[in-house]
Design an enzyme around this catalytic site. Structure first.
Site, PDB file in Angstrom:
ATOM      1  N   ASN A 191      38.460  28.075  17.124  1.00 50.00           N
ATOM      2  CA  ASN A 191      38.895  29.469  16.296  1.00 50.00           C
ATOM      3  C   ASN A 191      40.007  30.300  16.867  1.00 50.00           C
ATOM      4  O   ASN A 191      40.471  29.865  17.954  1.00 50.00           O
ATOM      5  CB  ASN A 191      37.694  30.034  15.809  1.00 50.00           C
ATOM      6  CG  ASN A 191      37.683  30.793  14.374  1.00 50.00           C
ATOM      7  OD1 ASN A 191      38.786  31.049  14.183  1.00 50.00           O
ATOM      8  ND2 ASN A 191      36.563  30.551  13.799  1.00 50.00           N
TER       9      ASN A 191
ATOM     10  N   HIS B   9      42.101  26.985  18.118  1.00 52.70           N
ATOM     11  CA  HIS B   9      41.603  25.920  18.589  1.00 52.70           C
ATOM     12  C   HIS B   9      42.073  25.185  19.754  1.00 52.70           C
ATOM     13  O   HIS B   9      42.260  24.046  20.007  1.00 52.70           O
ATOM     14  CB  HIS B   9      41.700  24.931  17.100  1.00 52.70           C
ATOM     15  CG  HIS B   9      41.059  24.927  16.222  1.00 52.70           C
ATOM     16  ND1 HIS B   9      39.839  26.082  16.130  1.00 52.70           N
ATOM     17  CD2 HIS B   9      41.179  24.810  14.741  1.00 52.70           C
ATOM     18  CE1 HIS B   9      39.593  25.886  14.693  1.00 52.70           C
ATOM     19  NE2 HIS B   9      40.192  25.624  13.945  1.00 52.70           N
TER      20      HIS B   9
ATOM     21  N   HIS C 234      35.070  19.671  14.122  1.00 57.01           N
ATOM     22  CA  HIS C 234      35.825  20.104  13.031  1.00 57.01           C
ATOM     23  C   HIS C 234      35.855  18.906  11.830  1.00 57.01           C
ATOM     24  O   HIS C 234      36.942  18.852  11.218  1.00 57.01           O
ATOM     25  CB  HIS C 234      37.288  20.326  13.425  1.00 57.01           C
ATOM     26  CG  HIS C 234      38.016  21.340  12.574  1.00 57.01           C
ATOM     27  ND1 HIS C 234      38.401  21.017  11.241  1.00 57.01           N
ATOM     28  CD2 HIS C 234      38.477  22.500  12.857  1.00 57.01           C
ATOM     29  CE1 HIS C 234      39.020  22.374  11.025  1.00 57.01           C
ATOM     30  NE2 HIS C 234      39.112  23.014  11.684  1.00 57.01           N
TER      31      HIS C 234
ATOM     32  N   TYR D  97      35.552  17.294   8.370  1.00 54.02           N
ATOM     33  CA  TYR D  97      35.584  17.668   6.958  1.00 54.02           C
ATOM     34  C   TYR D  97      34.792  16.577   6.205  1.00 54.02           C
ATOM     35  O   TYR D  97      34.985  15.571   6.293  1.00 54.02           O
ATOM     36  CB  TYR D  97      37.133  17.622   6.486  1.00 54.02           C
ATOM     37  CG  TYR D  97      38.156  18.372   7.070  1.00 54.02           C
ATOM     38  CD1 TYR D  97      38.666  18.272   8.320  1.00 54.02           C
ATOM     39  CD2 TYR D  97      38.943  19.480   6.160  1.00 54.02           C
ATOM     40  CE1 TYR D  97      39.671  19.273   8.806  1.00 54.02           C
ATOM     41  CE2 TYR D  97      39.839  20.294   6.788  1.00 54.02           C
ATOM     42  CZ  TYR D  97      40.283  20.137   7.935  1.00 54.02           C
ATOM     43  OH  TYR D  97      41.274  20.823   8.435  1.00 54.02           O
TER      44      TYR D  97
ATOM     45  N   ASP E  55      37.276  30.784   4.653  1.00 54.20           N
ATOM     46  CA  ASP E  55      37.875  30.493   5.972  1.00 54.20           C
ATOM     47  C   ASP E  55      37.446  31.470   6.731  1.00 54.20           C
ATOM     48  O   ASP E  55      38.201  32.173   7.542  1.00 54.20           O
ATOM     49  CB  ASP E  55      39.411  30.232   5.964  1.00 54.20           C
ATOM     50  CG  ASP E  55      40.015  29.529   7.088  1.00 54.20           C
ATOM     51  OD1 ASP E  55      39.038  29.289   8.151  1.00 54.20           O
ATOM     52  OD2 ASP E  55      41.157  29.461   7.366  1.00 54.20           O
TER      53      ASP E  55
ATOM     54  N   GLN F 121      31.799  28.606  11.091  1.00 56.99           N
ATOM     55  CA  GLN F 121      32.934  28.849  10.493  1.00 56.99           C
ATOM     56  C   GLN F 121      32.935  27.842   9.211  1.00 56.99           C
ATOM     57  O   GLN F 121      32.930  26.658   9.266  1.00 56.99           O
ATOM     58  CB  GLN F 121      34.297  28.353  11.005  1.00 56.99           C
ATOM     59  CG  GLN F 121      35.685  28.508  10.494  1.00 56.99           C
ATOM     60  CD  GLN F 121      36.130  30.110  10.410  1.00 56.99           C
ATOM     61  OE1 GLN F 121      35.559  31.095  11.163  1.00 56.99           O
ATOM     62  NE2 GLN F 121      37.284  30.399   9.836  1.00 56.99           N
TER      63      GLN F 121
ATOM     64  N   GLU G 234      31.664  24.369  10.899  1.00 60.61           N
ATOM     65  CA  GLU G 234      31.991  24.349  12.653  1.00 60.61           C
ATOM     66  C   GLU G 234      30.961  25.451  13.072  1.00 60.61           C
ATOM     67  O   GLU G 234      31.414  26.572  12.938  1.00 60.61           O
ATOM     68  CB  GLU G 234      33.621  24.745  12.796  1.00 60.61           C
ATOM     69  CG  GLU G 234      34.487  23.924  11.978  1.00 60.61           C
ATOM     70  CD  GLU G 234      35.623  24.848  11.685  1.00 60.61           C
ATOM     71  OE1 GLU G 234      36.243  25.261  12.857  1.00 60.61           O
ATOM     72  OE2 GLU G 234      36.415  24.691  10.580  1.00 60.61           O
TER      73      GLU G 234
END
Ligand code: GLA
Length: 387
Positions: A115, A141, A214, A216, A287, A324, A352
């Site tokens: 982050n 990150h 991370h 998806y 986000d 997140q 996350e």
């Protein structure tokens, strides 16, 4: 005399040795039925010629997770739909070259600080540190070459619940962070179709640490589809409001009465375009970092996502205080994923697990400072089933 009896007689004192070793062989054979062997193949070469490997972990149900030691990246994770069909439910690339072209952290381990850190600066023990401003004016990150872009040392551990242990030593001063950080991440594919991720780190100087993964997800199993109909529940009664550069204002805001309230189940897409909410506008959707109602650092159930057409359910458990939730708002089709499918707007979401963004500059947030002699230790579990 039948053959079995003959065998018993032959197994006399004189040949005890060989009988004993036969016995232990057969024990091994029955054990090996439970041991899921991890496969290792070369995944490709990095620009300096080093080879990155790809490891495949599977469990007895048929679930399979592929992980490369480049970035500790999950390149495939299969989960069963309501008909028992296992399909990959992550956004990923087919080859190492896909990742080397640049991807927005698909499946990767993120660190040293997941982050954002405002303006790429923080002060620790009276000394100011400067990081790369790789996201507008902010640091994101872990910097230009974060833990998602380094080669980890991998140790496969076969078993009923196979593991891949990844180690990386981040040098003192790497990407601007103080302290030599020894990091260990262990992925475990469990019998109950969950992937457990254990993170550990130690340092030789005070530093800041916030590690996450991370990945998806797209539970339809079809990376062409949007994730807007996925139904999300988040056990979080507050979130971290941000400014237009996605840096926390420093306050925590109650989710009640806002598009951020997922304490009861909502489709991701239901309120994602409510741009009259300034936070939705700033995030271009979701986000943001949600803060769990239960602030304890035991492993707790914090999120679940259900996708009705496939029947897939993903549950998230973590020891972390926050998460997140990012809805792929920056995906624009320019990155090519598996099977040549472009990663389009909102075709994947990330959950996350982590500490709050910009904690090094936010005295009111729980600390992310790690000191020599301490061990950073967190666990997150992504569990898959169908209904
Ligand atoms: C994070 C950030 C997003 C975006 C993605 C990567 O999760 O919060 O804003 O930068 O990574 O594209």
């Amino acid at each position: 005399m039948n053959l079995k009896t003959l065998g018993v007689i032959l197994c006399g004192v004189a040949i005890m040795q060989s009988c004993t070793s036969k016995n232990s062989d057969s024990t091994q054979a029955s054990d090996s039925l439970k041991v899921n062997k991890i496969e290792k193949v070369a995944f490709g070469k990095l620009p300096d010629g080093t080879v990155a490997d790809l490891y495949t972990l599977h469990n007895a149900n048929g679930m399979e997770v592929k992980i490369t030691n480049y970035g500790g990246t999950i390149t495939s994770l299969t989960a069963p739909n309501k008909n028992g069909k296992y399909e990959n439910v992550t956004l990923a690339c087919d080859s190492l070259s896909g990742y080397l072209k640049g991807v927005p952290y698909f499946g990767a381990l993120v660190g040293r600080y997941g982050n954002r850190i405002a303006k790429g600066k923080f002060t620790l023990d009276g000394k100011e540190y400067s990081l790369a401003q790789n996201n507008g004016v902010n640091a994101l990150h872990g910097g230009k070459k974060g833990f998602d872009k380094v080669l980890w040392t991998a140790t496969p551990i076969d078993g009923e619940e196979p593991q891949l242990k990844l180690n990386y030593t981040s040098a003192d001063g790497e990407e601007g962070y103080p302290g030599k950080l020894e990091v260990e991440v262990v992925y475990t594919l469990q019998k109950d179709n969950s992937l457990k991720i254990d993170y550990k780190a130690t340092t030789d100087k005070a530093t800041v640490v916030n590690l996450t993964n991370h990945t998806y997800f797209n539970l339809t199993g079809d990376a062409n589809k949007e994730i807007l109909d996925h139904e999300l529940t988040l056990q979080a009664d507050k979130f971290v409001p941000v400014n237009e550069t996605l840096i926390p204002t420093g306050e925590l805001k109650a989710v009640a009465g806002t598009p951020f309230d997922f304490t009861t189940t909502h489709k991701i897409g239901e309120r994602i375009n409510d741009t009259k909410d300034i936070q939705i506008k700033y995030g271009k959707g979701y986000d943001h970092c949600w803060v769990f109602t239960d602030s304890g650092n035991q492993l707790k159930n914090v999120a679940s996502v259900y996708e009705a057409t496939s029947g897939r359910l993903m549950e998230v458990l973590t020891t972390e205080p926050a998460i997140q939730f990012y809805t792929g708002n920056f995906l624009d089709g320019s990155v090519i994923g598996k099977g040549g499918i472009p990663a389009k707007f909102r075709t994947g979401f990330c959950l996350e697990t982590e500490h709050y963004p910009d904690s090094p500059n936010q005295p009111k947030f729980p600390t992310t400072v790690l000191k020599p002699g301490e061990t950073y230790q967190t666990t997150t579990v992504y569990k898959f089933s169908s209904k």
